[in-house]
Write a protein that holds these residues in place. Structure first.
Motif, PDB file in Angstrom:
ATOM      1  N   SER A  60       0.223   1.832 -15.454  1.00  0.00           N
ATOM      2  CA  SER A  60      -1.015   1.887 -14.675  1.00  0.00           C
ATOM      3  C   SER A  60      -2.084   2.621 -15.461  1.00  0.00           C
ATOM      4  CB  SER A  60      -0.773   2.617 -13.353  1.00  0.00           C
ATOM      5  OG  SER A  60      -0.558   3.991 -13.581  1.00  0.00           O
ATOM      6  N   GLN A  61      -3.315   2.457 -15.029  1.00  0.00           N
ATOM      7  CA  GLN A  61      -4.433   3.124 -15.692  1.00  0.00           C
ATOM      8  C   GLN A  61      -4.259   4.646 -15.624  1.00  0.00           C
ATOM      9  OE1 GLN A  61      -8.280   1.848 -14.401  1.00  0.00           O
ATOM     10  NE2 GLN A  61      -9.370   3.383 -15.581  1.00  0.00           N
ATOM     11  N   ALA A  62      -3.814   5.147 -14.487  1.00  0.00           N
ATOM     12  CA  ALA A  62      -3.613   6.586 -14.325  1.00  0.00           C
ATOM     13  C   ALA A  62      -2.540   7.092 -15.282  1.00  0.00           C
ATOM     14  CB  ALA A  62      -3.228   6.902 -12.882  1.00  0.00           C
ATOM     15  N   GLU A  63      -1.458   6.342 -15.452  1.00  0.00           N
ATOM     16  CA  GLU A  63      -0.397   6.757 -16.367  1.00  0.00           C
ATOM     17  C   GLU A  63      -0.917   6.819 -17.807  1.00  0.00           C
ATOM     18  OE1 GLU A  63       3.742   5.136 -14.460  1.00  0.00           O
ATOM     19  OE2 GLU A  63       2.315   3.625 -15.174  1.00  0.00           O
ATOM     20  N   VAL A  64      -1.716   5.830 -18.192  1.00  0.00           N
ATOM     21  CA  VAL A  64      -2.250   5.791 -19.554  1.00  0.00           C
ATOM     22  C   VAL A  64      -3.233   6.923 -19.775  1.00  0.00           C
ATOM     23  CG1 VAL A  64      -3.612   4.437 -21.176  1.00  0.00           C
ATOM     24  CG2 VAL A  64      -1.852   3.320 -19.802  1.00  0.00           C
ATOM     25  N   GLU A  65      -4.093   7.156 -18.809  1.00  0.00           N
ATOM     26  CA  GLU A  65      -5.101   8.215 -18.962  1.00  0.00           C
ATOM     27  C   GLU A  65      -4.479   9.594 -18.968  1.00  0.00           C
ATOM     28  OE1 GLU A  65      -7.881   7.288 -15.859  1.00  0.00           O
ATOM     29  OE2 GLU A  65      -8.897   5.767 -17.082  1.00  0.00           O
TER      30      GLU A  65
END
Length: 68
Positions: A60-65
Motif C-alpha cells: 500500500s501507499q502507506a507501507e511504502v511511505e
C-alpha cells in the motif's frame, strides 16, 4: 468421524499436521512480505515514484511511505 471410530493418536496426528501446514503458510506469507518491503526500500533509494513501487510490490501507499 464417528465416536465408535475415534482414535486419540490419529486425532492428535491430524491436528499436528494441520498446525504444521498453517505455520508453513504463515512463514511463506511473512517471507513474501519481507521480500516486497526489501524491494520497495531499494526502489525508494533509487527515487522510483511511490505509485510505481506500489504497483510493482503490491504494498500500500502507506507501507511504502513508511519505509526509510
Amino acid at each position: 468421524m464417528l465416536i465408535a471410530e475415534y482414535d486419540y493418536d490419529t486425532d492428535i496426528a491430524i491436528q499436528r499436521e494441520e498446525a504444521g501446514k498453517i505455520a508453513f503458510a504463515r512463514g511463506i506469507s511473512q517471507g513474501s512480505l519481507q521480500k516486497a518491503l526489501e524491494t520497495a526500500r531499494l526502489m525508494r533509494q533509487r527515487a522510483y515514484p511511490v505509485a510505481e513501487i506500489c504497483l510493482m510490490t503490491g504494498l500500500s501507499q502507506a507501507e511504502v511511505e513508511a519505509l526509510n
